[in-house]
Design an enzyme around this catalytic site. Structure first.
Site, PDB file in Angstrom:
ATOM      1  N   GLY A   1     127.837  52.274  46.645  1.00 56.75           N
ATOM      2  CA  GLY A   1     129.068  51.688  46.143  1.00 56.75           C
ATOM      3  C   GLY A   1     130.266  52.553  46.474  1.00 56.75           C
ATOM      4  CB  THR A   2     130.736  56.247  46.460  1.00 57.68           C
ATOM      5  OG1 THR A   2     130.471  56.395  45.060  1.00 57.68           O
ATOM      6  CG2 THR A   2     131.819  57.234  46.870  1.00 57.68           C
TER       7      THR A   2
ATOM      8  CG  ASN B   1     133.438  53.754  35.131  1.00 60.11           C
ATOM      9  OD1 ASN B   1     134.583  53.430  35.460  1.00 60.11           O
ATOM     10  ND2 ASN B   1     133.072  55.019  34.996  1.00 60.11           N
TER      11      ASN B   1
ATOM     12  CD  GLN C   1     129.541  49.844  35.383  1.00 62.21           C
ATOM     13  OE1 GLN C   1     128.718  49.165  34.777  1.00 62.21           O
ATOM     14  NE2 GLN C   1     129.225  51.031  35.900  1.00 62.21           N
TER      15      GLN C   1
ATOM     16  CB  SER D   1     126.650  50.079  43.359  1.00 60.36           C
ATOM     17  OG  SER D   1     125.622  50.954  43.744  1.00 60.36           O
TER      18      SER D   1
ATOM     19  CG  HIS E   1     122.540  52.031  41.510  1.00 59.98           C
ATOM     20  ND1 HIS E   1     122.668  52.668  40.294  1.00 59.98           N
ATOM     21  CD2 HIS E   1     123.617  52.399  42.241  1.00 59.98           C
ATOM     22  CE1 HIS E   1     123.776  53.392  40.293  1.00 59.98           C
ATOM     23  NE2 HIS E   1     124.375  53.251  41.456  1.00 59.98           N
TER      24      HIS E   1
ATOM     25  CB  THR F   1     119.725  52.410  61.871  1.00 60.89           C
ATOM     26  OG1 THR F   1     119.878  52.813  63.228  1.00 60.89           O
ATOM     27  CG2 THR F   1     118.538  51.472  61.746  1.00 60.89           C
TER      28      THR F   1
ATOM     29  CB  CYS G   1     129.424  60.866  39.282  1.00 59.48           C
ATOM     30  SG  CYS G   1     130.897  59.907  38.920  1.00 59.48           S
TER      31      CYS G   1
END
Length: 413
Positions: free
Chosen positions: A69-70, A153, A181, A226, A228, A263, A353
């Site tokens: 996502g970053t 978030n 989010q 993102s 996850h 890739t 983070c």
């Protein structure tokens, strides 16, 4: 273990793990190869792209896969800024806010330090919501991009993105939205009329007032997320870029239509596709969101009743159903988190983070939260499978941990 840190990450669904394992065993070839095995891997990537597109009700060819996502945020912001400078060198101004995720906020500060861009910070109110009229005053001839998150978030506060998008459209300025989010937690439709929930009259006749909790097409040009965060894998990110938006690649290469080289992470992308399909199915039942929002409210009420002085940060704002941020005066969030973890409860002090930092959350400080509250603020975020029993256990754990820490503080003081 009681998991109330779902805004940090979510457990991959069994179907996601199974699909990724099968992909690693059977579709491990390079999807850029022209042989049949490579094209089989390519089909897996494109099927996943279509699933992510369906989650957003967007065209598959507008979906770009990245490594996180970053990275998606970096590509959206840097990509638009570079493309704008190539066309008009004076177009170098980014408008964003101090309540963004670190991925946006730190990047903005870096761009200023390196001289790559000028940044103007839009003010927010005490609930952490952008003041649209104040943001409009920041838009100037050199503005290349506006970047505002959909939902915070740390607090779950939902931004007035419909109004922000209208202002950007009127000024002909691209609008990037960090939907990390939001996606997978709330329905998203990028094709329905601006600000009009799907199924309501377009002319507003008999329609309810626009709500950020409704299915609406937000008028932005780029959206990042993102997987996850909605039970997909880490190591893969998503950028939706509206057709026609000028975007310079930040990683050169021929992959992803030339917009992101390297890739492709085929197993991760496949897992993202499965997670997107499952999220779409889960979102179809609005009663589940109502159930979980009621559990969140019950938890908040219990904490406030049991912990004198505790306060909900951003309580007056429209919020995601799963998020609460509670301040405990005179306590340190890190000490409280350790106490909760020892008792089997996972939570967070703001963005994952930034864990390990003793500094109060920049997001809360930007909202005007007093430092003594911000220092002791903890984020609790529910997940799809959170139960009533887990909330009752969590309330007991929080009450005990706060009482013990408060007692220790009194003895030391």
């Amino acid at each position: 273990m009681i998991e109330l840190d779902h805004n940090a990450t979510t457990r991959p669904r069994p179907e996601v793990i199974e699909a990724m394992s099968r992909c690693m065993a059977e579709a491990w070839h390079n999807p850029s190869s022209v042989h049949r095995a490579g094209q089989s891997a390519r089909r897996a990537v494109e099927l996943a792209r279509a699933e992510v597109g369906r989650l957003l009700n967007a065209k598959a060819r507008e979906i770009i896969f990245t490594g996180s996502g970053t990275e998606s945020i970096d590509l959206a912001i840097r990509g638009v800024l570079e493309a704008s400078r190539l066309r008009s060198p004076q177009k170098r101004t980014l408008i964003t806010t101090r309540v963004e995720h670190h991925a946006v906020r730190d990047l903005a500060e870096h761009l200023v330090e390196t001289g790559e861009a000028d940044v103007r910070w839009a003010p927010v109110d005490a609930m952490g919501r952008v003041v649209p009229e104040s943001l409009a005053e920041l838009i100037v001839d050199t503005t290349a991009l506006v970047s505002v998150q959909w939902a915070n978030n740390e607090t779950g506060a939902i931004q007035p993105i419909e109004r922000i998008g209208e202002l950007c459209q009127a000024a002909r300025v691209p609008f990037h939205c960090d939907g990390t989010q939001w996606l997978g937690k709330m329905p998203t439709d990028l094709t329905s009329p601006t600000g009009t929930p799907t199924g309501t009259p377009a002319d507003g006749e008999g329609a309810p007032p626009p709500s950020p909790m409704a299915i609406a097409r937000a008028p932005f040009d780029l959206l990042t997320c993102s997987p996850h965060k909605f039970h997909g894998p880490k190591g893969v990110g998503v950028l939706w870029a509206r057709r026609g938006i000028a975007l310079a690649p930040t990683v050169r290469g021929t992959q992803e239509l030339g917009r992101r080289g390297g890739t492709e992470n085929v197993p991760g992308i496949v897992g993202a596709g499965v997670a997107a399909a499952e999220a779409q199915a889960w979102l179809a039942d609005a009663s589940e969101r109502d159930r979980l929002a009621a559990l969140r409210d019950r938890f908040e009420a219990g904490v406030l009743a049991a912990c004198p002085g505790a306060a909900i940060n951003s309580v007056g704002a429209d919020r995601l159903w799963n998020t609460t941020n509670i301040g405990f005066p005179k306590l340190e969030a890190e000490a409280l988190l350790l106490g909760l973890s020892e008792r089997g409860l996972n939570a967070s002090a703001g963005a994952a983070c930034s864990s390990g930092s003793l500094e109060p959350s920049p997001v809360l400080l930007a909202m005007g939260t007093p430092p003594e509250i911000a220092h002791g603020s903890v984020r609790f975020s529910l997940g799809r499978d959170t139960t009533e029993g887990e909330i009752d256990q969590a309330l007991a754990v929080v009450t005990e941990a706060v009482a013990r820490l408060a007692g220790s503080s009194s003895a030391l003081g």
